[in-house]
Design a protein around this motif. Structure first.
Motif, PDB file in Angstrom:
ATOM      1  N   GLN A  33       0.865  -1.184   0.000  1.00  0.00           N
ATOM      2  CA  GLN A  33       0.000   0.000   0.000  1.00  0.00           C
ATOM      3  C   GLN A  33       0.898   1.228   0.000  1.00  0.00           C
ATOM      4  OE1 GLN A  33      -3.147  -0.153   2.827  1.00  0.00           O
ATOM      5  NE2 GLN A  33      -3.760   1.986   2.521  1.00  0.00           N
ATOM      6  N   ASP A 126      -3.977  -4.553   6.707  1.00  0.00           N
ATOM      7  CA  ASP A 126      -4.903  -3.927   5.753  1.00  0.00           C
ATOM      8  C   ASP A 126      -6.352  -4.111   6.206  1.00  0.00           C
ATOM      9  OD1 ASP A 126      -5.678  -2.812   3.070  1.00  0.00           O
ATOM     10  OD2 ASP A 126      -6.516  -4.823   2.870  1.00  0.00           O
ATOM     11  N   PHE A 302      -5.513   0.322  -4.292  1.00  0.00           N
ATOM     12  CA  PHE A 302      -5.470   1.028  -3.013  1.00  0.00           C
ATOM     13  C   PHE A 302      -5.763   2.506  -3.224  1.00  0.00           C
ATOM     14  CE2 PHE A 302      -2.894  -2.731  -1.982  1.00  0.00           C
ATOM     15  CZ  PHE A 302      -3.486  -3.099  -0.786  1.00  0.00           C
TER      16      PHE A 302
END
Length: 482
Positions: A33, A126, A302
């Motif tokens: 990410q 996440d 993302f």
């Protein structure tokens, strides 16, 4: 330590006395990410300092550290941040430690290992961050409902109350503990329960409406019966029914408050419609992006997830403002239009756009609401007219104390001018649809009429008339104070 809201660029705090492991973990997390901020520290004291100064969406902690254990750190964190995700990532694993960690309330427990364990950690972080963000957004959503001031309830798939707000408790006279877990027939007559069930079947059908409005009889705890309007909608679901949510309106004083009730019903329908429809789009986008991100690990997904959350956050902010501007303004003061307009212009950050103030009029208004009115109109003009747009604030010719805001943008088609003030209506794909609705509510709260026409340059012109007159003495004092 102070609380910090979770920002769109989520951050993770990693505590471990092994610098090499900190560096490796940060590499795994940021590779998965790209917009994730990782704060890596080697002891608990540094970690507490980060918590005191930075927004954190998840903590990853070792168990065995100098001067403290991960579980001792967890207990300290929980004193201030009871819901902050906390993952214990340790090389000293045992069933005893795992059991102790779970009992202490950790979000996750993972043993250190190779690349596969790091990938598991990335997925767990996440998931934890997304869950924490959803929780915060849910709290803000509840704030919106509370701001409306109406009795709100949620009934789960088993037909029992799972949530009631304070206004609902006040209306029916039962304690919250008596209501949650009880069935609706505790407070509704048999006939009303039957009508609600029939309406709910219509709502969940493929061809039915999203919302039904049913008059119901409510039996209060003191034995009295009152008539309410029940605005009911199904909770979003895919395959299995998850329950329904409703908002009650007391109609017992309907004759005395008929006009006020009619006005608030219209507002309520608009807001419930927005909640049922408009918020689904960014929520669906976020869920889809999250699924793709989890499957592929591609940064673009993302990024899409972040954009969806930012749009949802913006919509919730505007929706909350919309709810709060619904009440009529009771306290006003003399406000010069140039002062309010220029203050609003500064907040819009208009780049190379130009503001022209062609009036020195003073109106009686709530200064903060008037500035927000200008702010929304300016933002709308720049969004549609571009960075070089020219926006003019002037005196309305048709009213001795009225004013207008005009721009030189593309304007608004006459066929859309009757609908742009409705909540959820936007002429832009990335707009929230609440900006002009808030403008209309602010004008209405002051008792002003607003008309949308075409400006002299072919753009949009918003004219406000019916403003309260300001005598010369008050005008002079107001100008002097500016």
């Amino acid at each position: 330590m102070s609380q910090h809201p979770l920002t769109s660029a989520s951050s993770v705090l990693h505590v471990d006395d092994d610098p090499a492991l900190l560096e490796l973990t940060a590499e795994f997390l940021t590779r998965a990410q790209s917009d994730l901020d990782v704060h890596s520290v080697t002891d608990v004291e540094q970690a507490l300092s980060v918590l005191d100064t930075e927004p954190v969406g998840c903590i990853v902690s070792d168990y065995d550290m100098p001067g403290s254990t991960g579980l001792e750190f967890l207990n300290t964190v929980r004193e201030t941040y009871p819901n902050l995700p906390f993952i214990l990532y340790t090389g000293k694993g045992s069933e005893e430690i795992a059991s102790e960690a779970i009992n202490a309330g950790v979000t996750g427990y993972l043993q250190k290992g190779g690349a596969e364990q790091h990938r598991r950690l990335v997925n767990r972080v996440d998931h934890a961050v997304r869950e924490y963000r959803a929780q915060i957004e849910s709290q803000r959503y509840s704030t919106v409902l509370e701001a409306l001031g109406y009795p709100v309830y949620v009934v789960d798939a088993d037909g029992q109350f799972s949530y009631v707000n304070d206004a609902f408790v006040d209306l029916v006279g039962y304690e919250q503990s008596e209501l949650v877990g009880a069935e609706p027939d505790l407070i509704k007559t048999d006939e009303s329960v039957a009508e609600i069930n029939e309406s709910l079947r219509t709502v969940v059908s493929s061809s039915g409406p999203d919302i039904e409005h049913v008059e119901v009889e409510i039996r209060r705890n003191d034995g009295t019966v009152i008539t309410c309007k029940d605005h009911i909608a199904a909770l979003p679901f895919d395959d299995e029914f998850r329950g329904c949510a409703g908002i009650l309106r007391d109609l017992s004083d309907q004759r005395a408050r008929k006009r006020a009730l009619q006005r608030k019903n219209e507002r309520l329908e608009e807001l419930v419609s927005v909640i049922s429809h408009d918020l689904r789009t960014p929520l669906s986008a976020a869920r889809g992006a999250a699924d793709l991100a989890a499957e592929t690990g591609d940064a673009e997904h993302f990024d899409a997830l972040t954009r969806a959350h930012e749009r949802l956050e913006s919509m919730l902010d505007e929706l909350l403002t919309l709810a709060r501007t619904d009440e009529r303004t009771t306290t006003t003061e003399a406000v010069t239009l140039p002062t309010a307009a220029r203050a609003a212009w500064e907040t819009v950050n208009p780049d190379r756009a130009t503001l022209v103030v062609d009036t020195d009029r003073t109106v009686m208004a709530d200064p903060d609401r008037l500035q927000r009115l200008f702010q929304n109109l300016f933002a709308n003009a720049v969004a549609h007219g571009g960075s070089r747009a020219t926006v003019t604030v002037g005196a309305a010719e048709s009213d001795a104390h009225g004013f207008y805001v005009a721009d030189d943008g593309p304007g608004i088609d006459p066929e859309h001018r009757d609908t742009v003030f409705e909540p959820g209506v936007s002429m832009s794909t990335d707009g929230t649809g609440f900006g002009l609705a808030i403008v209309d509510r602010i004008a209405d709260a002051h008792g002003w009429d607003v008309a949308l026409t075409e400006s002299a340059d072919g753009g949009a012109r918003f004219e406000f008339v019916g403003t309260e007159s300001v005598d010369a003495d008050r005008t002079t004092r107001s100008a002097a104070s500016d």
